[in-house]
Enzyme design. Structure first.
Site, short mmCIF file in Angstrom:
data_model
loop_
_atom_site.label_atom_id
_atom_site.label_comp_id
_atom_site.label_asym_id
_atom_site.label_seq_id
_atom_site.Cartn_x
_atom_site.Cartn_y
_atom_site.Cartn_z
N GLU B 60 -53.69 -9.77 -11.73
CA GLU B 60 -53.13 -9.33 -10.47
C GLU B 60 -53.69 -8.02 -9.96
OE1 GLU B 60 -51.51 -10.69 -12.94
OE2 GLU B 60 -50.41 -12.38 -12.11
N HIS B 129 -38.37 -13.41 -12.62
CA HIS B 129 -38.87 -14.30 -11.56
C HIS B 129 -37.97 -14.25 -10.32
CE1 HIS B 129 -41.49 -15.88 -14.65
NE2 HIS B 129 -42.00 -16.77 -13.83
#
Ligand SMILES: Cc1ncc(C[n+]2csc(CCOP(=O)(O)OP(=O)(O)O)c2C)c(N)n1
Ligand SMILES: [Mg+2]
Lengths: 328, 346
Positions: B60, B129
């Site tokens: 990322e 999440h």
């Protein structure tokens, strides 16, 4: 010989437990009561069994979200396991954690993470701690072939090698990160080749034979101890089910079913059973052990289904040590 | 004028902008696999080829730095993150690099870079999440942060973001993907700044972000039965934040509830409350109320998940406290539950 047999039995016990627990999950998931994203270990049972057994009870482990195998191989217990999957009291975190964050700290399983690769630095710090404490033990960290894409893998590897930390890096390689194959993600042919250029003991396996994996891990651990350095082992396996969930996904077209059939022919659990019988273990003994595990799993599920859901105070508990203090 | 789902609206925006401008490309973890980021990247590989829509390694921080590099050399990258939580790995590139480059180059290099990040919720996704974190992103100068709540904005704001020369973070809520609505045409864009009135009213202002607009509409219905007319202001853009529209509404109603898809402390509600104090202190008949996540980690267990997330019920209660109304009976109320839309993981 006796010792090898004892190991073979212990390996099979673990693998049969993992398979049986996951078979039960597959069977009951559609009831929609286990509301947690399941990343199944099916196909990888030999890795968890072999490594957890080889590192011994004084060692520690951490894992990714695909952790049913690690948890069960390490703890051999299913009550807390199923209670957690059902989100119930009595689970490893009374339902707060779920399938992706199982833990059993009292048995040396420090936990897992659903952020890919993020446990690898944690393992490195824990290994630093073990070294400081003068313990003759390692920290095994389980992660996938996708985790090695991340910088934190390489940074941890570097630190562990530079500082000679007792980390055992276990790359559970199924060739995919979700549906994206390693070939399009990696700018090199062999991770083991590259890693072996570090000051580390490195190995690679592609067998599903748990006894061989156990021997390979032991050999690596011996080398790590002798050379006072970390270890890396890449273990190939085939993920039987979809990335997350309990179904097959060959119809999606990103991997062919024949590949699966080939691996299924050397299924780790049936392979180990055959090994036991070949080594002269009585079929009755094996069947008896299997029945015991079947009953254990069934009983744990009954308990979990009957257990109450956690109440509201659990929601805030353990965020900090001064529990239930409203800090908002 | 077409009616599309939010998911298809996002897809249409990408498709149209890629068609119009060859410098636009879409990349990120799993953008090209068969699931296509919940369908939002459908057909991009087929129609524009793997050079303009491609899956990447898991990295990322590098993906966001990569986007900066491409953006300052003539491309218009769109980087997708399946969860806001994963974008945190790129916080260095975002806060130290992407958002400073224009400033540091004395404005000679602009950064036309779009990051899409999705808020997950439900089915026990739990604490890694589920994040939203718009206040953290909105805290950084140089970053536009938008949270489209309707298909029209999902399409129009993403198109505007792609055409914008500043870095734009588009935060999408997974639960909105099935929402249907009329969307704009090929050359229509929606402004990246400015709140909008989703529902007019005179008694109470509810300023909401993202999914909380759906809950606010439900709350308005319940409160309507008790004779309270709610005005719902969809905040739309977290940064820059349009306090003018909210203040104008509060000047009329005198009361404000901020309903945010995030933790409350240091959040958007705090920012809005401070600005309302500055802008229309004399109109406020009571302190601003804030509704958001319980200040803990998102738990896995379903009943705890229900306690963690705010819903229409909490907005109603906040309104009643503000207006000193007796609590209405919510017993038979059918609050939204994700089981209506999907089962199974993710
Ligand atoms: C930092 C981060 N990026 C992306 C994701 C989304 N994601 C979850 S699992 C996964 C693939 C991981 O692949 P691998 O490490 O090979 O493990 P496997 O699932 O194959 O066991 C991805 C991309 C994530 N959870 N965390
Ligand atoms: Mg993998």
């Amino acid at each position: 010989m006796e010792q090898t047999l004892a190991v073979a039995r212990q390996l099979y016990r673990r693998m049969y437990l993992i398979r049986t627990a996951e078979d039960a999950i597959v069977k009951r998931y559609h009831e929609n009561d286990m509301k947690t994203p399941m990343h199944m270990s099916m196909g990888a049972e030999a890795i968890a069994a072999a490594v957890c057994l080889a590192i011994g009870p004084d060692s520690l482990c951490v894992s990714s979200y695909r952790s049913h195998g690690t948890y069960l191989a390490r703890t051999l217990e299913t009550d807390r396991f199923f209670a957690e999957l059902y989100g119930k009291c009595g689970g490893t975190a009374d339902g707060r954690a779920g399938s992706m964050h199982l833990s059993a700290p009292e048995q040396g399983y420090l936990g897992g993470s659903a952020i890919v690769a993020s446990v690898i630095p944690v393992a490195t710090g824990a290994a630093f701690s073990l070294k400081r404490l003068g313990r003759d033990a390692v920290v095994a960290v389980f992660f996938g072939d996708g985790a090695i894409d991340e910088g934190s893998f390489w940074e941890s590897l570097n630190i562990a090698c530079a500082w000679r930390l007792p980390v055992l890096f276990v790359c559970e390689d199924n060739g995919f990160a979700v549906h994206t194959p390693a070939g399009v993600r990696h700018g090199y042919a062999s991770i083991t080749d590259i890693v072996s250029r570090f000051r580390i003991s490195a190995a690679e396996t592609s067998t599903t034979d748990a006894s061989l994996l156990h021997a390979a891990t032991q050999e690596l651990l011996a080398d790590m101890r002798a050379a006072q350095r970390p270890g890396f082992i890449r273990m190939h396996y085939y993920r039987y089910l979809e990335h997350v969930g309990v179904n097959e996904d060959f119809a999606a077209g990103y991997r062919p079913r024949d590949e699966y059939e080939e691996w299924l022919a050397v299924d780790p659990v049936t392979t180990q059973r055959t090994r036991l019988l070949e080594a002269g273990v009585a079929e009755d003994w094996v069947a008896e052990m299997e029945r015991g595990i079947d009953a254990q799993v069934a009983h744990s599920i009954e308990l979990a289904v009957a257990a109450p859901f956690p109440d509201e105070c659990i929601l805030f508990r353990d965020v900090m040590t001064n529990e239930n203090v409203d800090i908002s | 004028m077409k009616t599309l789902t939010y998911r298809d609206a996002v897809n249409a925006a990408l498709h149209e902008e890629m068609e119009l401008d060859p410098s636009v490309f879409v990349y990120g973890i799993d953008v090209g696999d068969h699931k296509r980021i919940f369908g939002t990247t459908n057909n991009l590989v087929e129609d524009f080829g793997p050079d303009r829509c491609f899956s990447t390694p898991l990295c990322e921080e590098t993906l966001v730095g990569f986007g900066l590099g491409a953006a300052i050399t003539g491309q218009r990258p769109v980087n997708v993150h399946m969860r806001v939580d994963f974008l945190l790995l790129a916080m260095n590139q975002l806060a130290n690099m992407v958002t400073t480059w224009s400033y540091g180059s004395g404005g000679s290099l602009r950064v036309p870079f779009v990051i899409r990040a999705i808020i997950g919720r439900g089915w026990g996704q739990s604490y890694q999440h589920c994040k939203s974190l718009q206040s953290i992103f909105g805290h950084i100068p140089g970053l536009r942060v938008v949270m489209p709540a309707t298909p029209a904005d999902a399409k129009g704001m993403l198109k505007a973001a792609i055409r914008c020369d500043d870095p734009v973070l588009v935060i999408e809520h997974r639960w909105l993907y099935d929402a249907e609505g009329v969307v704009g045409d090929l050359d229509e864009i929606a402004p990246l700044e400015g709140a909008s009135i989703l529902r007019p009213g005179t008694d109470l202002t509810i300023a909401a972000t993202s999914w909380m607009n759906v809950e606010a509409m439900h709350a308005a219905k319940i409160l309507g039965k008790a004779g309270v007319g709610c005005e719902i202001v969809d905040v739309r853009a977290v940064a820059p934040l349009d306090d003018t529209t909210v203040a104008a509404s509060v000047a009329k109603t005198g009361y404000c509830v901020v309903a945010d898809t995030d933790w409350v402390p240091y959040g958007l509600g705090a920012e809005l409350a401070a600005r309302l104090h500055e802008r229309c202190f004399d109109s406020l008949k009571a302190p601003v109320k804030r509704v958001g996540f319980a200040f803990t980690h998102c738990p896995c267990s379903r009943p705890l998940e229900n306690l963690f997330y705010p819903n229409a019920g909490q907005i109603v209660r906040a309104a009643e406290e503000l207006l000193k109304l007796p609590p209405v009976d919510l017993e038979g109320e059918d609050f939204y539950s994700y089981e209506r839309k999907f089962r199974g993981p993710f």
